[in-house]
Motif scaffolding. Structure first.
Motif, PDB file in Angstrom:
ATOM      1  N   SER A  34       0.855  -1.186   0.000  1.00  0.00           N
ATOM      2  CA  SER A  34       0.000   0.000   0.000  1.00  0.00           C
ATOM      3  C   SER A  34       0.891   1.236   0.000  1.00  0.00           C
ATOM      4  CB  SER A  34      -0.899   0.006   1.236  1.00  0.00           C
ATOM      5  OG  SER A  34      -0.112   0.205   2.416  1.00  0.00           O
ATOM      6  N   THR A  35       0.293   2.394  -0.247  1.00  0.00           N
ATOM      7  CA  THR A  35       1.076   3.630  -0.243  1.00  0.00           C
ATOM      8  C   THR A  35       1.771   3.822   1.096  1.00  0.00           C
ATOM      9  OG1 THR A  35      -0.482   4.640  -1.805  1.00  0.00           O
ATOM     10  CG2 THR A  35       0.959   6.128  -0.572  1.00  0.00           C
ATOM     11  N   TYR A  36       1.032   3.658   2.181  1.00  0.00           N
ATOM     12  CA  TYR A  36       1.593   3.825   3.530  1.00  0.00           C
ATOM     13  C   TYR A  36       2.727   2.834   3.771  1.00  0.00           C
ATOM     14  CZ  TYR A  36       1.812   3.890   8.656  1.00  0.00           C
ATOM     15  OH  TYR A  36       2.242   3.954   9.956  1.00  0.00           O
ATOM     16  N   ASP A  37       2.493   1.557   3.465  1.00  0.00           N
ATOM     17  CA  ASP A  37       3.516   0.537   3.728  1.00  0.00           C
ATOM     18  C   ASP A  37       4.748   0.727   2.853  1.00  0.00           C
ATOM     19  OD1 ASP A  37       2.008  -0.634   5.702  1.00  0.00           O
ATOM     20  OD2 ASP A  37       1.164  -2.196   4.398  1.00  0.00           O
ATOM     21  N   ASP A  61      -5.252   5.871   6.611  1.00  0.00           N
ATOM     22  CA  ASP A  61      -6.302   5.495   5.661  1.00  0.00           C
ATOM     23  C   ASP A  61      -6.443   6.536   4.552  1.00  0.00           C
ATOM     24  OD1 ASP A  61      -6.824   3.193   7.056  1.00  0.00           O
ATOM     25  OD2 ASP A  61      -8.541   4.012   8.158  1.00  0.00           O
ATOM     26  N   ASN A  64      -3.685   6.014   2.078  1.00  0.00           N
ATOM     27  CA  ASN A  64      -3.919   4.841   1.237  1.00  0.00           C
ATOM     28  C   ASN A  64      -5.080   5.046   0.272  1.00  0.00           C
ATOM     29  OD1 ASN A  64      -1.846   3.173   2.127  1.00  0.00           O
ATOM     30  ND2 ASN A  64      -3.060   2.328   3.809  1.00  0.00           N
ATOM     31  N   ASN A  65      -6.058   5.846   0.662  1.00  0.00           N
ATOM     32  CA  ASN A  65      -7.228   6.061  -0.200  1.00  0.00           C
ATOM     33  C   ASN A  65      -7.018   7.170  -1.229  1.00  0.00           C
ATOM     34  OD1 ASN A  65      -8.736   4.045   1.077  1.00  0.00           O
ATOM     35  ND2 ASN A  65      -9.525   5.459   2.632  1.00  0.00           N
ATOM     36  N   THR A 197       0.749   1.838  -6.267  1.00  0.00           N
ATOM     37  CA  THR A 197       0.680   1.026  -5.061  1.00  0.00           C
ATOM     38  C   THR A 197      -0.546   0.115  -5.064  1.00  0.00           C
ATOM     39  OG1 THR A 197      -0.578   2.665  -3.795  1.00  0.00           O
ATOM     40  CG2 THR A 197       1.818   2.897  -3.812  1.00  0.00           C
ATOM     41  N   SER A 198      -0.512  -0.890  -4.189  1.00  0.00           N
ATOM     42  CA  SER A 198      -1.591  -1.875  -4.158  1.00  0.00           C
ATOM     43  C   SER A 198      -2.893  -1.293  -3.625  1.00  0.00           C
ATOM     44  CB  SER A 198      -1.184  -3.073  -3.296  1.00  0.00           C
ATOM     45  OG  SER A 198      -1.014  -2.691  -1.947  1.00  0.00           O
ATOM     46  N   SER A 199      -2.811  -0.156  -2.944  1.00  0.00           N
ATOM     47  CA  SER A 199      -4.030   0.488  -2.430  1.00  0.00           C
ATOM     48  C   SER A 199      -4.713   1.355  -3.479  1.00  0.00           C
ATOM     49  CB  SER A 199      -3.704   1.317  -1.179  1.00  0.00           C
ATOM     50  OG  SER A 199      -2.612   2.195  -1.398  1.00  0.00           O
TER      51      SER A 199
END
Length: 215
Positions: A34-37, A61, A64-65, A197-199
């Motif tokens: 994800s963007t955060y990770d 969140d 990521n969103n 990213t995956s998110s």
């Protein structure tokens, strides 16, 4: 004293990692993170302090969103802290300035100004500035600029474009605007672009020379 040493170390190390600015791009634009990770696990630890700030404002969140995140690096944060430290020490040379002090001086929307609801990519970006409203409800403009430095074309003649984030003050400046005007827009280049990213977001990384939230 420890906080001052950390700031100085960050700024010094930033100079040693200039190669990150011209890393040649990614072999694949996609990441399973994800963007955060992705920011939290970045191998050069360029975003550790940025992650602390995101956590402080409970923005995981939202990060990521967001469809696009123009991420500042830890060096941008260090530049902000150093600027504020220099400022308070003009009042008293023994004054200090920490992250906690910064949290009192900025707002959550200061961080949200790096987040966009639209997916912004280099191929789709225009060579004239396109205006947006950030998730921090601030005006911004995005454009790409073709590079003319021969160094970019040592191995290929394919046009190279850099993506720029412009912090708009008032209305978008035109070509005749005096860059020394304190109300002039500030344009910041990206050092890395187009991480998918995956998110579901697009991640761009602003240059280390950017000053966090100040532009």
């Amino acid at each position: 004293m420890t906080r001052i040493l950390i700031i100085c170390l960050l700024l010094f190390t930033a100079c040693k990692k200039d190669a990150y600015l011209t890393d040649g791009g990614l072999s694949s634009a996609h990441t399973d993170l994800s963007t955060y990770d992705y920011l939290a696990k970045q191998q050069f630890q360029l975003f550790d302090t940025v992650i602390m700030i995101i956590d402080h404002y409970n923005l995981k969140d939202e990060v990521n969103n967001a469809k696009t995140f123009f991420a500042p690096t830890d060096y941008s944060v260090a530049r902000f802290l150093q600027h504020k430290l220099d400022s308070v020490r003009q009042i008293n040379e023994n004054n200090r300035y920490s992250l906690d002090d910064m949290y009192n001086d900025i707002t959550v929307d200061s961080v949200r100004q790096y987040l966009f609801k639209e997916a912004i990519t280099v191929p789709d970006a225009k060579e004239t500035a396109v205006t947006y409203t950030t998730l921090g409800n601030t005006p911004a403009a995005i454009l790409k600029i073709k590079q003319t430095d021969p160094a970019y074309y040592t191995w290929s003649k394919t046009p190279v474009y850099l993506l720029y984030y412009t912090r708009v003050r008032g209305t978008l400046d035109n070509s005749t605007t005096d860059p020394n005007d304190p109300d002039a827009d500030t344009r910041v280049p990206c050092q890395t672009t187009g991480i998918l990213t995956s998110s579901g977001g697009v991640l761009h990384v602003l240059t280390n020379q950017h000053v966090f939230v100040r532009f």
